[in-house]
Design a protein around this motif. Structure first.
Motif, PDB file in Angstrom:
ATOM      1  N   LEU A 368       0.835  -1.198   0.107  1.00 29.22           N
ATOM      2  CA  LEU A 368      -0.005   0.152   0.044  1.00 29.22           C
ATOM      3  C   LEU A 368       0.828   1.247   0.021  1.00 29.22           C
ATOM      4  O   LEU A 368       1.931   1.320   0.613  1.00 29.22           O
ATOM      5  CB  LEU A 368      -0.816  -0.080   1.045  1.00 29.22           C
ATOM      6  N   HIS A 369       0.286   2.353  -0.798  1.00 27.42           N
ATOM      7  CA  HIS A 369       1.334   3.298  -0.931  1.00 27.42           C
ATOM      8  C   HIS A 369       0.918   4.612  -0.155  1.00 27.42           C
ATOM      9  O   HIS A 369      -0.157   4.895  -0.316  1.00 27.42           O
ATOM     10  CB  HIS A 369       1.513   3.833  -2.373  1.00 27.42           C
ATOM     11  N   HIS A 370       1.638   5.156   0.667  1.00 28.46           N
ATOM     12  CA  HIS A 370       1.403   6.390   1.628  1.00 28.46           C
ATOM     13  C   HIS A 370       2.038   7.535   1.055  1.00 28.46           C
ATOM     14  O   HIS A 370       3.342   7.430   0.749  1.00 28.46           O
ATOM     15  CB  HIS A 370       1.624   6.067   2.979  1.00 28.46           C
ATOM     16  N   ASP A 371       1.409   8.855   0.883  1.00 25.08           N
ATOM     17  CA  ASP A 371       2.174   9.760   0.042  1.00 25.08           C
ATOM     18  C   ASP A 371       3.316  10.131   1.170  1.00 25.08           C
ATOM     19  O   ASP A 371       4.026  10.935   0.312  1.00 25.08           O
ATOM     20  CB  ASP A 371       1.190  10.981   0.241  1.00 25.08           C
ATOM     21  N   VAL A 372       3.397  10.201   2.448  1.00 21.93           N
ATOM     22  CA  VAL A 372       4.486  10.554   3.092  1.00 21.93           C
ATOM     23  C   VAL A 372       5.310   9.434   3.599  1.00 21.93           C
ATOM     24  O   VAL A 372       6.571   9.517   3.407  1.00 21.93           O
ATOM     25  CB  VAL A 372       3.945  11.139   4.346  1.00 21.93           C
ATOM     26  N   MET A 373       4.761   8.109   3.873  1.00 26.09           N
ATOM     27  CA  MET A 373       5.669   7.094   4.438  1.00 26.09           C
ATOM     28  C   MET A 373       6.232   6.087   3.288  1.00 26.09           C
ATOM     29  O   MET A 373       6.846   5.499   3.525  1.00 26.09           O
ATOM     30  CB  MET A 373       4.717   6.216   5.384  1.00 26.09           C
ATOM     31  N   GLY A 374       5.557   6.363   1.992  1.00 27.50           N
ATOM     32  CA  GLY A 374       6.168   5.610   0.995  1.00 27.50           C
ATOM     33  C   GLY A 374       5.345   4.170   0.810  1.00 27.50           C
ATOM     34  O   GLY A 374       4.221   4.267   1.548  1.00 27.50           O
ATOM     35  N   ASP A 375       5.943   3.066   0.420  1.00 26.35           N
ATOM     36  CA  ASP A 375       5.355   1.905   0.355  1.00 26.35           C
ATOM     37  C   ASP A 375       5.221   1.281   1.697  1.00 26.35           C
ATOM     38  O   ASP A 375       6.522   1.133   2.210  1.00 26.35           O
ATOM     39  CB  ASP A 375       5.996   1.129  -0.874  1.00 26.35           C
ATOM     40  N   VAL A 376       4.130   0.826   2.042  1.00 27.52           N
ATOM     41  CA  VAL A 376       4.172  -0.103   3.203  1.00 27.52           C
ATOM     42  C   VAL A 376       3.687  -1.610   2.929  1.00 27.52           C
ATOM     43  O   VAL A 376       2.328  -1.463   2.044  1.00 27.52           O
ATOM     44  CB  VAL A 376       3.205   0.376   4.210  1.00 27.52           C
ATOM     45  N   ARG A 377       4.265  -2.612   3.339  1.00 21.38           N
ATOM     46  CA  ARG A 377       4.029  -3.988   2.927  1.00 21.38           C
ATOM     47  C   ARG A 377       3.028  -4.297   4.162  1.00 21.38           C
ATOM     48  O   ARG A 377       3.353  -4.306   5.309  1.00 21.38           O
ATOM     49  CB  ARG A 377       5.216  -4.966   2.548  1.00 21.38           C
ATOM     50  N   VAL A 378       1.902  -5.028   3.765  1.00 18.46           N
ATOM     51  CA  VAL A 378       0.982  -5.594   4.846  1.00 18.46           C
ATOM     52  C   VAL A 378       0.807  -7.052   4.412  1.00 18.46           C
ATOM     53  O   VAL A 378       0.605  -7.370   3.222  1.00 18.46           O
ATOM     54  CB  VAL A 378      -0.205  -4.783   5.045  1.00 18.46           C
ATOM     55  N   VAL A 379       0.282  -7.772   5.590  1.00 15.16           N
ATOM     56  CA  VAL A 379      -0.218  -9.320   5.277  1.00 15.16           C
ATOM     57  C   VAL A 379      -1.858  -9.167   4.664  1.00 15.16           C
ATOM     58  O   VAL A 379      -2.580  -8.399   5.556  1.00 15.16           O
ATOM     59  CB  VAL A 379      -0.160  -9.856   6.548  1.00 15.16           C
ATOM     60  N   GLY A 380      -2.080  -9.762   3.708  1.00 10.70           N
ATOM     61  CA  GLY A 380      -3.630  -9.613   3.198  1.00 10.70           C
ATOM     62  C   GLY A 380      -4.642 -10.439   4.378  1.00 10.70           C
ATOM     63  O   GLY A 380      -4.156 -10.955   4.864  1.00 10.70           O
ATOM     64  N   SER A 381      -5.453 -10.181   3.807  1.00  6.46           N
ATOM     65  CA  SER A 381      -6.815 -10.802   4.705  1.00  6.46           C
ATOM     66  C   SER A 381      -6.928 -12.196   4.398  1.00  6.46           C
ATOM     67  O   SER A 381      -6.783 -12.491   3.181  1.00  6.46           O
ATOM     68  CB  SER A 381      -7.992 -10.040   4.386  1.00  6.46           C
ATOM     69  N   PRO A 382      -7.095 -13.018   5.249  1.00  8.64           N
ATOM     70  CA  PRO A 382      -7.426 -14.312   5.176  1.00  8.64           C
ATOM     71  C   PRO A 382      -8.876 -14.521   4.450  1.00  8.64           C
ATOM     72  O   PRO A 382      -9.224 -15.613   4.513  1.00  8.64           O
ATOM     73  CB  PRO A 382      -6.823 -15.008   6.514  1.00  8.64           C
ATOM     74  N   LEU A 383      -9.680 -13.830   4.768  1.00  8.64           N
ATOM     75  CA  LEU A 383     -11.077 -13.817   4.142  1.00  8.64           C
ATOM     76  C   LEU A 383     -11.109 -13.803   2.622  1.00  8.64           C
ATOM     77  O   LEU A 383     -10.528 -12.719   1.984  1.00  8.64           O
ATOM     78  CB  LEU A 383     -11.977 -12.744   4.921  1.00  8.64           C
ATOM     79  N   LYS A 384     -11.561 -14.883   2.124  1.00 11.21           N
ATOM     80  CA  LYS A 384     -11.600 -14.965   0.790  1.00 11.21           C
ATOM     81  C   LYS A 384     -13.215 -15.172   0.235  1.00 11.21           C
ATOM     82  O   LYS A 384     -13.740 -16.016   0.567  1.00 11.21           O
ATOM     83  CB  LYS A 384     -10.976 -16.288   0.058  1.00 11.21           C
ATOM     84  N   PHE A 385     -13.747 -14.080  -0.627  1.00 10.14           N
ATOM     85  CA  PHE A 385     -14.970 -14.090  -1.007  1.00 10.14           C
ATOM     86  C   PHE A 385     -15.009 -14.379  -2.506  1.00 10.14           C
ATOM     87  O   PHE A 385     -14.306 -13.941  -3.297  1.00 10.14           O
ATOM     88  CB  PHE A 385     -15.856 -12.995  -0.689  1.00 10.14           C
ATOM     89  N   SER A 386     -16.227 -15.195  -2.865  1.00  5.78           N
ATOM     90  CA  SER A 386     -16.030 -15.531  -4.529  1.00  5.78           C
ATOM     91  C   SER A 386     -16.741 -14.351  -5.122  1.00  5.78           C
ATOM     92  O   SER A 386     -16.434 -13.865  -6.413  1.00  5.78           O
ATOM     93  CB  SER A 386     -17.233 -16.616  -4.822  1.00  5.78           C
ATOM     94  N   ALA A 387     -17.757 -13.391  -4.480  1.00  6.14           N
ATOM     95  CA  ALA A 387     -18.438 -12.335  -5.328  1.00  6.14           C
ATOM     96  C   ALA A 387     -18.232 -11.229  -4.633  1.00  6.14           C
ATOM     97  O   ALA A 387     -18.197 -10.094  -5.305  1.00  6.14           O
ATOM     98  CB  ALA A 387     -19.965 -12.451  -5.124  1.00  6.14           C
ATOM     99  N   THR A 388     -17.769 -10.888  -3.479  1.00  4.93           N
ATOM    100  CA  THR A 388     -17.311  -9.572  -2.691  1.00  4.93           C
ATOM    101  C   THR A 388     -16.082  -9.682  -2.119  1.00  4.93           C
ATOM    102  O   THR A 388     -16.016  -9.769  -0.912  1.00  4.93           O
ATOM    103  CB  THR A 388     -18.320  -9.346  -1.785  1.00  4.93           C
ATOM    104  N   PRO A 389     -15.014  -9.676  -2.720  1.00 11.07           N
ATOM    105  CA  PRO A 389     -13.719  -9.651  -2.374  1.00 11.07           C
ATOM    106  C   PRO A 389     -13.377  -8.490  -1.476  1.00 11.07           C
ATOM    107  O   PRO A 389     -14.087  -7.415  -1.583  1.00 11.07           O
ATOM    108  CB  PRO A 389     -12.698  -9.775  -3.342  1.00 11.07           C
TER     109      PRO A 389
END
Length: 427
Positions: A368-389
């Motif tokens: 994720l890119h922040h205008d001040v902090m630059g790129d920040v890497r995060v762990v994605g959500s473990p919730l997976k949806f077929s229609a509403t990600p």
């Protein structure tokens, strides 16, 4: 300061990354997150991942204490601004507004925000917000549909309700440390905490479960309610078979280190070039394991044939398996044992996890890119949806980053009113 933007990292499902607030299964839900540190912020982040519009209400003059809980740090590429890497784990997708609600004018601003909110999350010590006229009973009069989730160490009732409680303390009091660690008689034996804040994480997840259930109930009744989540309750509920063994048989399960207390073999085994984890939970799996280890006779050996037999002869089985496994390395055994439909895998460190192909395929790392902090890497959500990600609307915000824009948007305050509030340190 401009609102943050987000972008997909290589290999990330770009459809899940949005700029600004929008999308997701909870789109349109408005959340006020007054919580700090881990459990409450994790709940707020999960709601944000699901599409809710989450405003993080923080302390004037620094914000959430988790921002300074380092090292290590995420550092701005253009100046010396630092934010803890810990803070990044539970605060994406939120907008930050700093507010002194202990001041009557600050409390009035919060009430104005509550009037149109769906969900309110707080983790102050029991009774704290009520002193400022911001308890559930107070806010329900303003907004009867409000779902008010309180997360505390020990809950809103009971003899411990006025105590503060942190994860480590609750792991100790809630039995986690009694069942974690090396068994008695081994070097280093004794109670041991789990290496991640398991009570905080579980309480945060329980808060989300409660909030989602309350949303369903509100659809039926038209009314909100208060949800009372305790770290202590959440931790004790995690004990499962360990506590059930005591409640029903007065048989405490001992600390067993890397071995499972009842399922054998289930633990860490040495191979020619390191260690692997093998897990079996029934006699059928053990028979398949014995076959690929070159000892099919173990499946009918009276010492090993049944689960209770293997438990009674755990040490001898471990020796026999270690000898059989010593002839090949990790790659060989993981291929052969998994091929036999028996659970087996490596013992990964953080670097291994980062390059794991399964996690990459399932979009578990996002930049994720922040205008001040630059790129920040995060762990994605473990919730997976077929229609509403899930959506990753924005990176973790700076403290107060959106204060002015939110006051204009939600309360239609003028520049003069905002400047007055800032001059008096209310925002």
């Amino acid at each position: 300061m401009n609102d943050s933007s987000a972008k997909a990292s290589p290999g990330t499902n770009a459809a899940q990354v949005a700029s600004g607030v929008g999308g997701g299964i909870l789109a349109g839900m408005k959340v006020l997150d007054l919580s700090r540190v881990v459990a409450g912020p994790l709940a707020g982040q999960t709601l944000a991942d699901l599409g809710a519009d989450v405003i993080k209400i923080e302390r004037v003059g620094g914000g959430d204490d988790l921002r300074t809980l380092g090292p290590p740090w995420v550092t701005s590429p253009t100046d010396d601004l630092e934010q803890s890497t810990y803070f990044q784990t539970v605060n994406r997708g939120k907008r930050s507004l700093t507010l002194d609600f202990a001041h009557p004018d600050g409390a009035e601003i919060l009430r104005g925000l509550v009037a149109e909110a769906d969900i309110f999350i707080e983790n102050f010590r029991t009774g704290t917000l009520a002193r400022y006229g911001l308890g559930y009973d107070d806010l329900a009069k303003i907004n009867p549909r409000l779902i008010y989730c309180s997360i505390t160490g020990f809950g809103q009732t009971g003899p411990y309700s006025d105590r503060s409680g942190y994860d480590y303390l609750v792991q100790a009091m809630g039995g986690q440390m009694a069942v974690t660690g090396l068994p008695d008689g081994m070097t280093g034996a004794g109670p041991m905490r789990v290496g991640v804040p398991i009570a905080d994480i579980t309480a945060g997840n329980n808060a989300v479960i409660g909030i989602l259930a309350a949303i369903i109930d509100r659809e039926k009744t038209g009314k909100g309610q208060q949800i009372d989540i305790s770290l202590f309750d959440s931790q004790v509920a995690l004990l499962l078979n360990s506590l059930s063994a005591w409640l029903n048989a007065k048989a405490p399960l001992p600390r067993t280190g890397n071995d499972h207390p009842t399922a054998v073999p289930n633990g860490v085994f040495q191979v020619a070039d390191g260690h692997i984890l093998i897990a079996t939970f029934n006699d059928r799996e053990f028979a398949r394991l014995a076959e690929v280890l070159g000892h099919p006779e173990w499946a009918t050996d009276e010492k090993y044939a049944r689960s209770r037999d293997r438990l009674a002869n755990r040490k001898q089985l471990s020796k026999d398996m270690t000898e059989a496994l010593s002839h090949h390395g990790k790659h060989h055994w993981m291929k052969v044992i998994n091929g036999a439909k028996v659970s087996c895998g490596p013992i990964n460190d953080m670097a291994d996890i980062e390059r794991d192909e399964q996690l990459a395929e399932r979009d578990m790392f996002v930049t994720l890119h922040h205008d001040v902090m630059g790129d920040v890497r995060v762990v994605g959500s473990p919730l997976k949806f077929s229609a509403t990600p899930v959506v990753y609307n924005s990176p973790p915000p700076l403290a107060g980053e959106h204060t002015e824009s939110l006051l204009r948007e939600r309360l239609t305050l003028t520049d003069e009113q905002i400047e007055d509030l800032r001059a008096r340190n209310i925002i």
